[in-house]
Design a protein around this motif. Structure first.
Motif, PDB file in Angstrom:
ATOM      1  N   TYR A  20      -7.626  -1.193   5.736  1.00  0.00           N
ATOM      2  CA  TYR A  20      -8.235  -2.590   5.866  1.00  0.00           C
ATOM      3  C   TYR A  20      -9.817  -2.369   5.710  1.00  0.00           C
ATOM      4  N   ILE A  64      -5.439  -9.582   9.779  1.00  0.00           N
ATOM      5  CA  ILE A  64      -4.084  -8.697   9.872  1.00  0.00           C
ATOM      6  C   ILE A  64      -3.181  -9.446  10.509  1.00  0.00           C
ATOM      7  N   ARG A 117      -4.550   4.191  11.403  1.00  0.00           N
ATOM      8  CA  ARG A 117      -4.320   4.355   9.948  1.00  0.00           C
ATOM      9  C   ARG A 117      -4.188   2.904   9.040  1.00  0.00           C
ATOM     10  N   LEU A 118      -3.814   1.883   9.741  1.00  0.00           N
ATOM     11  CA  LEU A 118      -4.108   0.656   8.839  1.00  0.00           C
ATOM     12  C   LEU A 118      -5.407   0.002   8.735  1.00  0.00           C
ATOM     13  N   LEU A 156       0.526  -3.243   4.977  1.00  0.00           N
ATOM     14  CA  LEU A 156      -0.209  -1.763   5.420  1.00  0.00           C
ATOM     15  C   LEU A 156       0.510  -1.098   5.801  1.00  0.00           C
ATOM     16  N   ALA A 157       1.910  -1.334   6.447  1.00  0.00           N
ATOM     17  CA  ALA A 157       2.703  -0.447   7.201  1.00  0.00           C
ATOM     18  C   ALA A 157       4.143  -1.055   7.492  1.00  0.00           C
ATOM     19  N   THR A 191      -2.056   1.959  14.005  1.00  0.00           N
ATOM     20  CA  THR A 191      -3.114   1.010  14.019  1.00  0.00           C
ATOM     21  C   THR A 191      -4.399   1.630  13.527  1.00  0.00           C
ATOM     22  N   HIS A 232       0.838  -1.137   0.094  1.00  0.00           N
ATOM     23  CA  HIS A 232      -0.024   0.010  -0.098  1.00  0.00           C
ATOM     24  C   HIS A 232       0.839   1.380  -0.003  1.00  0.00           C
ATOM     25  N   TYR A 264       0.647  -6.509   7.676  1.00  0.00           N
ATOM     26  CA  TYR A 264      -0.105  -6.869   6.397  1.00  0.00           C
ATOM     27  C   TYR A 264      -1.415  -7.545   6.668  1.00  0.00           C
ATOM     28  N   ARG A 270       1.597  -9.730  11.424  1.00  0.00           N
ATOM     29  CA  ARG A 270       2.888  -9.036  11.409  1.00  0.00           C
ATOM     30  C   ARG A 270       3.773  -9.953  11.077  1.00  0.00           C
ATOM     31  N   ASP A 291       0.834   3.592   1.661  1.00  0.00           N
ATOM     32  CA  ASP A 291       1.107   4.159   3.156  1.00  0.00           C
ATOM     33  C   ASP A 291       2.468   3.675   3.436  1.00  0.00           C
ATOM     34  N   ALA A 292       2.409   2.204   3.338  1.00  0.00           N
ATOM     35  CA  ALA A 292       3.501   1.433   3.329  1.00  0.00           C
ATOM     36  C   ALA A 292       4.956   2.004   2.749  1.00  0.00           C
TER      37      ALA A 292
END
Length: 127
Positions: A123, A73, A118-119, A100-101, A116, A10, A88, A75, A12-13
């Protein structure tokens, strides 16, 4: 026949990675190289939804507080990059993963943390 796994990052990531490149170029380079390798490896992509999976390079866990609220989600922790996590989402209908980040470890998976929030916004747009 099953659809192959695909990995997307994404925007943002990508912004997280760009900022990390300014702050710590070697760490950003390791994460970027890992994501590139991961994108072309069906076996490794398949591991990204195996709770507790670990090998010599990384381990995988659910983002527990969000998982229990019905969010798929996860990690990923790279052993060579202890201070950051790759967060992700998995979309099972399409077999897609979306990064996602790239989050600093010290955000501690806090549901009230800005990362959190933001992601989760991203999502929810996927659903």
């Amino acid at each position: 026949m099953n659809r192959p796994f695909r990995l997307f990052v994404h925007q943002d990531a990508i912004a997280d990675l760009i900022q990390l490149k300014k702050d710590s170029p070697p760490v950003a380079a390791r994460i970027k190289a890992f994501l590139e390798e991961l994108d072309g490896n069906q076996d490794l992509l398949d591991r990204l939804t195996q709770q507790g999976f670990a090998n010599v390079r990384f381990d995988v866990k659910k983002f527990e507080v969000l998982w229990h609220k019905g969010h798929d989600i996860w990690r990923l922790r790279l052993w060579a990059v202890q201070a950051h996590r790759i967060i992700y989402a998995y979309m099972p209908k399409s077999n897609h993963y979306l990064v996602l980040a790239i989050a600093p470890r010290d955000f501690n998976y806090d549901p009230a943390h800005e990362i959190t929030k933001r992601l989760l916004d991203v999502y929810r747009q996927l659903k």
